[in-house]
Design a protein around this motif. Sequence first.
Motif, PDB file in Angstrom:
ATOM      1  N   ILE B  74       1.060  -1.136  -0.090  1.00  0.00           N
ATOM      2  CA  ILE B  74      -0.084   0.082  -0.356  1.00  0.00           C
ATOM      3  C   ILE B  74       0.982   0.949  -0.218  1.00  0.00           C
ATOM      4  N   GLY B  75       1.776   1.235   1.113  1.00  0.00           N
ATOM      5  CA  GLY B  75       2.792   2.615   0.955  1.00  0.00           C
ATOM      6  C   GLY B  75       3.704   2.489  -0.878  1.00  0.00           C
ATOM      7  N   SER B  76       4.481   1.089  -0.805  1.00  0.00           N
ATOM      8  CA  SER B  76       4.854   1.063  -2.220  1.00  0.00           C
ATOM      9  C   SER B  76       4.073   2.413  -3.378  1.00  0.00           C
ATOM     10  N   ILE B  77       3.058   1.243  -3.803  1.00  0.00           N
ATOM     11  CA  ILE B  77       2.513   2.189  -4.776  1.00  0.00           C
ATOM     12  C   ILE B  77       1.333   3.522  -4.509  1.00  0.00           C
ATOM     13  N   LEU B  78       1.109   3.553  -2.923  1.00  0.00           N
ATOM     14  CA  LEU B  78       0.901   5.052  -3.175  1.00  0.00           C
ATOM     15  C   LEU B  78       1.631   6.218  -2.491  1.00  0.00           C
ATOM     16  N   LEU B  79       2.740   5.927  -1.826  1.00  0.00           N
ATOM     17  CA  LEU B  79       3.114   6.956  -1.303  1.00  0.00           C
ATOM     18  C   LEU B  79       5.145   6.779  -2.056  1.00  0.00           C
ATOM     19  N   GLY B  80       4.887   5.512  -2.417  1.00  0.00           N
ATOM     20  CA  GLY B  80       6.407   5.401  -3.420  1.00  0.00           C
ATOM     21  C   GLY B  80       7.567   5.017  -2.215  1.00  0.00           C
ATOM     22  N   ILE B  81       7.186   4.470  -1.348  1.00  0.00           N
ATOM     23  CA  ILE B  81       8.094   4.500   0.333  1.00  0.00           C
ATOM     24  C   ILE B  81       6.866   2.935   0.370  1.00  0.00           C
ATOM     25  N   PRO B  82       8.143   2.002   0.343  1.00  0.00           N
ATOM     26  CA  PRO B  82       7.977   0.717   0.728  1.00  0.00           C
ATOM     27  C   PRO B  82       7.023   0.681   2.496  1.00  0.00           C
ATOM     28  N   ASP B  93       6.736   0.175 -10.273  1.00  0.00           N
ATOM     29  CA  ASP B  93       5.984   0.054 -11.266  1.00  0.00           C
ATOM     30  C   ASP B  93       4.753   0.986 -10.232  1.00  0.00           C
ATOM     31  N   GLY B  94       4.906   0.037  -9.551  1.00  0.00           N
ATOM     32  CA  GLY B  94       3.149   0.489  -8.653  1.00  0.00           C
ATOM     33  C   GLY B  94       3.292   1.899  -8.289  1.00  0.00           C
ATOM     34  N   TYR B  95       3.795   2.892  -8.089  1.00  0.00           N
ATOM     35  CA  TYR B  95       4.010   4.083  -7.631  1.00  0.00           C
ATOM     36  C   TYR B  95       3.605   4.689  -8.688  1.00  0.00           C
ATOM     37  N   GLU B  96       3.950   4.296 -10.519  1.00  0.00           N
ATOM     38  CA  GLU B  96       4.445   4.808 -11.050  1.00  0.00           C
ATOM     39  C   GLU B  96       2.674   4.769 -11.490  1.00  0.00           C
ATOM     40  N   PHE B  97       1.420   3.933 -11.778  1.00  0.00           N
ATOM     41  CA  PHE B  97       0.756   4.101 -11.635  1.00  0.00           C
ATOM     42  C   PHE B  97       0.098   5.380 -10.993  1.00  0.00           C
TER      43      PHE B  97
END
Lengths: 153, 494
Positions: B74-82, B93-97
């Motif tokens: 959740i942090g990886s995709i929404l914040l760019g911080i795992p 790739d997740g944070y790119e979305f």
Amino acid sequence: MTRDRLLGIVSVLFAVLIAGLTFFTVDPKIRIAGDPGSQIFPYGAALIFALAGSRLIMRKAAKKDPIFLTAGQWKRLFILFFAFAVYVFLIWLIGFLTATMIMLFGISTMFASKKGVPLTQRILYAVGMTLVAYGIFRYGLKVMLPSGIIGMG
Amino acid sequence: MNYMFEALAFLCQPMILGNALFGGITGLVLGAIPGLSGGMAIMICLPLTFGMEPRLAIVLLMSIYIGGISGGYIGSILLGIPGTVNSLATVYDGYEFTKKGYPTRALSVAAVANFFGTVPSLLVAMFLSQVIARWAVKLGPAEYFSLAVFAMVLVIALSKEDMARGLISMALGLALTTIGISPVSATKRFTFGFTNLQGGFSMACVMMGLFGGTLILMEYAKNERGDGTFADVKIEGFRMKIKDFTSNIVNIVRSFFIGLLVGFMPGMGGTIANVAAYSIAKNSSKEPEKFGTGCIDGVWAPEVANNASIGGAVIPMIALGIPGDSTTALLLSAMTVQGLTVGPLLFTTQTSYVYLIFIAGIFAAACCLLFQVLGMKLFPALFKIPYHYLYPIILVCSFVGIYSSNYSFFELAASLVFIMAGVMMRYFRMPQGPFILAFVLGPMLEKNFRNAVCYATNGYWTFFTSPIACVLLLGTAVLLAYPWLVKALTKKTL
């Protein structure tokens, strides 16, 4: 002195301390035939400390250490640590309930400094969370929480 | 089979299901918030389990464990911080979305990927653990000692940290376990007349002091957290295209096996599985240039792999009683508090618990998926929890955990020493993993070492006359010498 070299020195001192304490305080008597005895593991730990510590002392320092904490950050760290110590003392003295209210208010205030969190919000948080935590632990999970030597709860 | 149905029947009770859901959500939330982790979630919730019936506690602990590993994305995709390092490669790739303004697709895929990673890996673990445990029962104390030493040194060797610092961390953990009454001969060690020291330090006191208290101190000292700085993104709720799944079946299966295998190896765990699966997915893709720009394959691979590592990591913990990483070490010790002797004998002495552990994990994965599907819109709120309210309550839970483990003020006071020791460990860049493993495995190591020598007719030579013990100890020696060997060989080649 680099941090690695300092750690090496501390480790070697630890090794000496553990080995000394083991030699002078741990009963070397073997109670079961063939048992290596209760001294063997502390000596083993001391040996690892000594070898790894010596390696760090002798190793050529590769580069300058990055700053861990600035002087101001160390000060903040010790202030909060002091607050932890006061909390432990208050639990013993006045019990979990009152000590936790004071601690939650104090530490949330420290964390929220310069954020402009209203005083009433912090008080409500401290009282509310203490009661919730007390209810969950004391009545929900039957954990016996300390009531303090002067019995304030 | 009866035990499996027994476990299923137990888990189908509404209160137990509620417990699994609570544990899963707690783990997920704490796993999602950067700085906290699944291991921290287990530590914080440990006091909740002290007064519980063991089976209920196992369900809660497994749910927190599964939730903690799942929540990292959740942090990886929404914040760019795992949220946890186990979701490191998901950022690529997740944070790119999220940057493009539509994180829902990545979040939905990651939620399903977690489920696809966890459930089959736990099923594989349930059957493989039995096979390994049947073999492990035949191992004697010499083999057990060697296996545990090998696992600990492997953790140090495989970590990116310096080997000498890792060994010092391990020695510190071992030294702490020697305080109190020694195993085998019941001799007092380093108690200095204090009755409080006779039982040694409790797990809660050491771990919560070293890691929980230290984390809060460091966060306050650095003062780097900015509450409410999280940019609002629109999340529409769970939406996953069937094509996203069908076009990735090979990727999913491959990442699953990478995760399972890597998770099984001590010291490797979810982080390596996550990164390795991502790299392999990228290298075997027909369009590798799309990776890193918001490619859905790059979300499937790491998220399936890190959750598949759960099953892999649980196998040695259940079958051998040897945890492969620090989180499973904490899980193991939390189960020990409940009276479970995790290891090969668990299959014969407490069989119903074995199935409960695995099936609780599967239920927890289902609960986590349900929460993620229904509550996806709430995810941004996780990063708006003010740290000035979150950390003080974590501290209260930690101190209650320390006090209630032995009802001792002595341990509360001792935890202050461990908090400062934790700061010093960070100052000296000492890795935590070897310390936790040594502290958890220390008593077992000593008991097996001394028993091995006691039972043997040839004394210390028993470690070299037993082929398994000898191979493992030689392997340990190679691991220890590896950095020097590499250096020497490099010099020679140059």
